[in-house]
Design a protein around this motif. Structure first.
Motif, PDB file in Angstrom:
ATOM      1  N   VAL A 279      -8.838  -1.598 -12.801  1.00 23.51           N
ATOM      2  CA  VAL A 279      -9.425  -2.024 -11.532  1.00 23.51           C
ATOM      3  C   VAL A 279      -9.311  -3.534 -11.328  1.00 23.51           C
TER       4      VAL A 279
ATOM      5  N   LEU B  39      -4.840   3.248 -11.894  1.00 26.29           N
ATOM      6  CA  LEU B  39      -6.128   3.071 -11.228  1.00 26.29           C
ATOM      7  C   LEU B  39      -7.243   2.700 -12.200  1.00 26.29           C
TER       8      LEU B  39
ATOM      9  N   MET C   4       0.838   0.152  -4.726  1.00 25.30           N
ATOM     10  CA  MET C   4      -0.451   0.684  -5.187  1.00 25.30           C
ATOM     11  C   MET C   4      -0.347   2.110  -5.730  1.00 25.30           C
ATOM     12  N   PRO C   5       0.462   2.995  -5.142  1.00 24.68           N
ATOM     13  CA  PRO C   5       0.571   4.346  -5.727  1.00 24.68           C
ATOM     14  C   PRO C   5       1.144   4.359  -7.140  1.00 24.68           C
TER      15      PRO C   5
ATOM     16  N   PHE D 169       0.807  -1.223   0.000  1.00 22.56           N
ATOM     17  CA  PHE D 169       0.000   0.000   0.000  1.00 22.56           C
ATOM     18  C   PHE D 169       0.841   1.275   0.000  1.00 22.56           C
TER      19      PHE D 169
ATOM     20  N   ILE E 242      -4.933  -6.400  -4.320  1.00 22.22           N
ATOM     21  CA  ILE E 242      -5.375  -6.109  -2.958  1.00 22.22           C
ATOM     22  C   ILE E 242      -6.013  -7.322  -2.279  1.00 22.22           C
TER      23      ILE E 242
ATOM     24  N   LEU F 176      -9.144   1.246   2.148  1.00 20.60           N
ATOM     25  CA  LEU F 176      -8.198   1.008   1.058  1.00 20.60           C
ATOM     26  C   LEU F 176      -8.885   0.330  -0.126  1.00 20.60           C
TER      27      LEU F 176
ATOM     28  N   LYS G 124     -10.890   2.949  -1.868  1.00 25.91           N
ATOM     29  CA  LYS G 124     -10.013   3.914  -2.529  1.00 25.91           C
ATOM     30  C   LYS G 124      -9.428   3.365  -3.827  1.00 25.91           C
ATOM     31  N   TYR G 125      -8.959   2.109  -3.795  1.00 28.38           N
ATOM     32  CA  TYR G 125      -8.211   1.572  -4.932  1.00 28.38           C
ATOM     33  C   TYR G 125      -9.038   0.708  -5.883  1.00 28.38           C
TER      34      TYR G 125
ATOM     35  N   PRO H 259     -12.398   3.761  -8.118  1.00 34.63           N
ATOM     36  CA  PRO H 259     -11.922   3.777  -9.510  1.00 34.63           C
ATOM     37  C   PRO H 259     -12.867   3.072 -10.479  1.00 34.63           C
TER      38      PRO H 259
ATOM     39  N   SER I 254      -5.939  -4.026  -9.758  1.00 36.55           N
ATOM     40  CA  SER I 254      -5.973  -3.525  -8.379  1.00 36.55           C
ATOM     41  C   SER I 254      -6.705  -4.483  -7.454  1.00 36.55           C
TER      42      SER I 254
END
Length: 238
Positions: free
Chosen positions: A47, A44, A39-40, A35, A54, A73, A76-77, A81, A50
């Motif tokens: 999906v 995004l 992830m940054p 994270f 995750i 989280l 957010k991710y 998105p 992601s």
């Protein structure tokens, strides 16, 4: 075709195996690395990638009671998105499990607290058509830590254990939740045992044991009868 960063996903899967080795500190360090550093860097818009990256971390974070953080989280991710870049009417492989994941994390985080969506969760879980997922997604996500049916099973368990369900007026619903949870957990154990999905198998074994204890307490099954599909009948041979 779906594009996935398989190398990055291996970091997440390794967190599950650290747990099997008994090294929870390393498992949590891996989640934090994912994270904070991976992830940054991810696109995004993808999906699907992601969600798969995750997904294994959910089960590590949940085991350490970091459910609220994990829920935030995931939204957010993955969820936000999806809404932003794909939107209503779109589909991606993991979409059917989005709501159950958020439901499970919310229930785990608020075991002793009031839940704004409690009745909505019960209505969802009482409808057995919502609880089962297809073979493809169960097999796919089972390799990432939990098959989807086992998620439904644990939702049934958490709902049935809540104080709101212990009143006389809700006993019929409560029994339905326990019976559904039992069926789903047993099916999940059969699948994950057959497919050698070890982290998923071990987690579902715990859920099944809790459901059988509750079912015995409620008189749904007799612990001394053959009606119960006991944990001993699901010994792990690997």
């Amino acid at each position: 075709a779906y594009g996935s960063d398989r190398a990055a996903q291996c970091f997440a899967i390794s967190a599950l195996w650290y747990i099997q080795l008994g090294d929870m500190e390393a498992a949590m360090e891996m989640c934090d690395f994912i994270f904070e550093h991976l992830m940054p860097k991810m696109n995004l818009r993808n999906v699907h990638n992601s969600a798969l990256l995750i997904y294994p971390t959910i089960w590590v974070m949940k085991s350490q009671n970091r459910c609220l953080e994990m829920l935030e989280l995931f939204v957010k991710y993955v969820v936000d998105p999806f809404d932003e870049f794909l939107g209503e009417g779109a589909f991606t492989f993991c979409l059917p499990i989005y709501d159950p994941i958020m439901m499970l994390l919310d229930l785990c985080e608020n075991k002793s607290n009031a839940l704004e969506n409690f009745d909505e969760y019960v209505d969802w879980a009482i409808d057995t058509e919502n609880l089962r997922f297809g073979q493809v997604i169960n097999n796919g996500l089972g390799n990432f830590g939990r098959d989807c049916n086992s998620v439904s099973s644990e939702i049934c368990l958490l709902l049935a254990n809540r104080r709101e369900m212990q009143v006389y007026e809700r006993q019929t619903e409560r029994r339905k939740l326990v019976l559904s949870g039992l069926d789903l957990a047993r099916e999940s154990i059969d699948l994950t045992k057959q497919k050698k999905m070890i982290p998923a198998l071990l987690q579902t074994k715990t859920v099944l044991q809790a459901l059988e204890e509750l079912a015995t307490e409620l008189g749904i099954i007799d612990k001394d009868s053959n009606a119960s599909c006991s944990i001993d009948q699901h010994k792990i041979n690997i």
